[in-house]
Design an enzyme around this catalytic site. Structure first.
Site, PDB file in Angstrom:
ATOM      1  N   GLY A 208     -18.695  26.757  31.885  1.00 41.27           N
ATOM      2  CA  GLY A 208     -17.484  27.081  32.649  1.00 41.27           C
ATOM      3  C   GLY A 208     -17.240  26.043  33.716  1.00 41.27           C
ATOM      4  O   GLY A 208     -17.793  24.947  33.657  1.00 41.27           O
ATOM      5  N   ASN A 209     -16.392  26.374  34.695  1.00 42.61           N
ATOM      6  CA  ASN A 209     -16.169  25.440  35.804  1.00 42.61           C
ATOM      7  C   ASN A 209     -15.836  26.233  37.065  1.00 42.61           C
ATOM      8  O   ASN A 209     -15.768  27.462  37.035  1.00 42.61           O
ATOM      9  CB  ASN A 209     -15.080  24.425  35.449  1.00 42.61           C
ATOM     10  CG  ASN A 209     -13.776  25.103  35.086  1.00 42.61           C
ATOM     11  OD1 ASN A 209     -13.177  25.775  35.912  1.00 42.61           O
ATOM     12  ND2 ASN A 209     -13.343  24.953  33.836  1.00 42.61           N
ATOM     13  N   TYR A 210     -15.632  25.528  38.158  1.00 46.72           N
ATOM     14  CA  TYR A 210     -15.494  26.176  39.470  1.00 46.72           C
ATOM     15  C   TYR A 210     -14.100  26.725  39.773  1.00 46.72           C
ATOM     16  O   TYR A 210     -13.861  27.198  40.873  1.00 46.72           O
ATOM     17  CB  TYR A 210     -15.839  25.175  40.572  1.00 46.72           C
ATOM     18  CG  TYR A 210     -17.293  24.799  40.627  1.00 46.72           C
ATOM     19  CD1 TYR A 210     -18.275  25.783  40.737  1.00 46.72           C
ATOM     20  CD2 TYR A 210     -17.688  23.463  40.607  1.00 46.72           C
ATOM     21  CE1 TYR A 210     -19.612  25.443  40.807  1.00 46.72           C
ATOM     22  CE2 TYR A 210     -19.016  23.116  40.684  1.00 46.72           C
ATOM     23  CZ  TYR A 210     -19.987  24.101  40.784  1.00 46.72           C
ATOM     24  OH  TYR A 210     -21.297  23.766  40.864  1.00 46.72           O
ATOM     25  N   ALA A 276      -7.964  25.433  34.350  1.00 43.14           N
ATOM     26  CA  ALA A 276      -8.972  24.375  34.175  1.00 43.14           C
ATOM     27  C   ALA A 276      -9.683  24.693  32.864  1.00 43.14           C
ATOM     28  O   ALA A 276     -10.699  25.404  32.832  1.00 43.14           O
ATOM     29  CB  ALA A 276      -9.941  24.392  35.342  1.00 43.14           C
TER      30      ALA A 276
END
Ligand code: CTP
Length: 402
Positions: A208-210, A276
């Site tokens: 995943g990402n932030y 994102a």
């Protein structure tokens, strides 16, 4: 824009209450239907008779009329209003509004109001900059209320500083601009993607990402507030829209996000891609937890995810507007322009991770908007809610050109 609008004007006990007479007159002149509510202290500064004469309606101050026992319903007033304006707003009323102290008709109506609320503070400069006032004002902002900033100048105390209630002409202008914007996206269907995507490795792990989703949710809320029909296709985030009309479709992976976008896109006038999206997903997803000691792995094989923005760009019809985002760490403008062309976008919103306060998980952002003709507008660092307004202003301009 104010013609036929129902305005509840709350007047509180400050010297600037004398300006309320002009405010009522200007609102009525602009075609608004004005109902004045006064706090008991406001009546020490200006008479109800002046205001009822100018507004053409009896002023309300108490919960009921003493001699007849007639009840004034704050709930009905709250529903009747297209906007509520509190001008002047004293430090005391601001504190009551911020904390829900409903001990008078004005604050009770405020708590019942479904309409947008505008607050025009007026007080002495030291009261204005006291941490308690500043905190209460930022609480009101966090509820979505609009603050009409006081001007600098000579105050009733003869001190000079910030605290003068904004002039009635400018309060009317702020309302007029608000209603103009409120209608600017009426009839438009807008698709917004937001948040990260999670690409499963096994039942307990993912790539995943932030991304917090804050920028996309702010855009969805702002578009809904301007009258658009909004579908928000969101990856996993811990926030919800503040506008009840936003339809949220929750997804997890890039593939799921693409499927939902392809379903919604043909009917949309505008698509804004803030998500994102993870660029890669594991080639294989283990259906059991990968155990370190037994099934353990040394590496994860990855496969490219679909590019959602580019897919929609390849299907774009005449009149549809497609907006992308670019979050870059270097060579920002060139990278953004390359994406704009490759994905067939009508504009791209660039934010750089090199700017403090911009990008992931912050409440602020600093953007530049780039267009296919290589023109660009740079904006200041601001709260994401205000950045959303700037982006939708730019989108509205593009709609006008179409
Ligand atoms: N985007 C998308 N689908 C993807 C990747 C990106 O829809 N698989 C969209 C984003 O929502 C954003 C824009 O494309 O609006 C640019 O995203 P970004 O991650 O900056 O670009 P990438 O195409 O992933 O390029 P790179 O990773 O090389 O920067």
């Amino acid at each position: 824009m104010l013609k036929g609008k129902h305005i509840v004007l709350g007047i509180t006990g400050g010297i600037a209450a004398y300006k309320s007479a002009s405010l009522v007159r200007l609102l009525v002149k602009a075609g608004a239907d004005v109902q004045v509510i006064m706090t008991p202290n406001a009546k020490e500064f200006i008479t109800p008779l002046t205001l009822s004469t100018l507004s053409g309606k009896p002023v309300i101050s108490e919960f009921f009329t003493a001699n007849t026992g007639e009840w004034h319903s704050h709930v009905d007033l709250g529903l009747w209003a297209d906007a509520m304006v509190v001008a002047p707003a004293t430090a005391s009323t601001i504190a009551k509004m911020a904390n829900g102290v409903a001990d008078n008709m004005l604050v009770t109506t405020y708590l019942s109001a479904k309409a947008p609320v505008f607050v025009a503070p007026a007080m002495d400069l030291d009261m204005m900059r006291h941490p308690s006032t500043l905190r209460n004002i930022s609480l009101l902002q966090s509820y979505g209320n609009h603050i009409i900033e006081p001007a600098e100048g000579e105050l009733a105390s003869h001190l000079v500083g910030k605290g003068r209630m904004e002039e009635p002409e400018n309060i009317v202008k702020a309302l007029d601009t608000f209603f103009e914007k409120e209608l600017s996206l009426k009839g438009k269907k807008i698709l917004v993607t937001a948040g990260p995507t999670y690409e499963k490795i096994d039942p307990v792990r993912f790539i995943g990402n932030y991304s917090s989703g804050k920028m996309g949710y702010a855009i969805a809320d702002c578009a809904a507030a301007r009258g658009a029909e909004v579908v928000l296709i969101s990856g996993p985030v811990s926030i919800i829209p503040t506008q009840p009309s936003v339809r949220v479709v929750k997804v997890e992976s890039a593939k799921e996000m693409l499927a939902e976008c392809e379903r919604a896109y043909p009917d949309c006038n505008i698509a804004i891609m803030t998500a994102a999206v993870a660029d890669y997903a594991p080639t294989e997803v283990s259906d059991k937890k990968i155990k370190r000691e037994t099934t353990g792995i040394d590496s994860i094989a990855l496969i490219k995810n679909p590019d959602i923005a580019a897919t929609l760009g390849s299907k774009k019809k005449d009149g549809q507007i497609l907006v992308g985002f670019a979050l870059e760490t270097d060579n920002e403008i060139n990278n953004a322009l390359e994406k704009l062309g490759r994905k067939n976008l009508d504009m791209i919103v660039l934010n750089s991770l090199r700017v403090a306060g911009a990008g992931f998980r912050t409440d602020t952002n600093k953007i530049s908007i780039c267009y296919p003709d290589n023109t660009r507008t740079d904006y200041d660092l601001k709260p994401k809610t205000e950045v959303a307004e700037d982006i939708l202003d730019a989108v509205t301009e593009l709609c006008k050109k179409d």
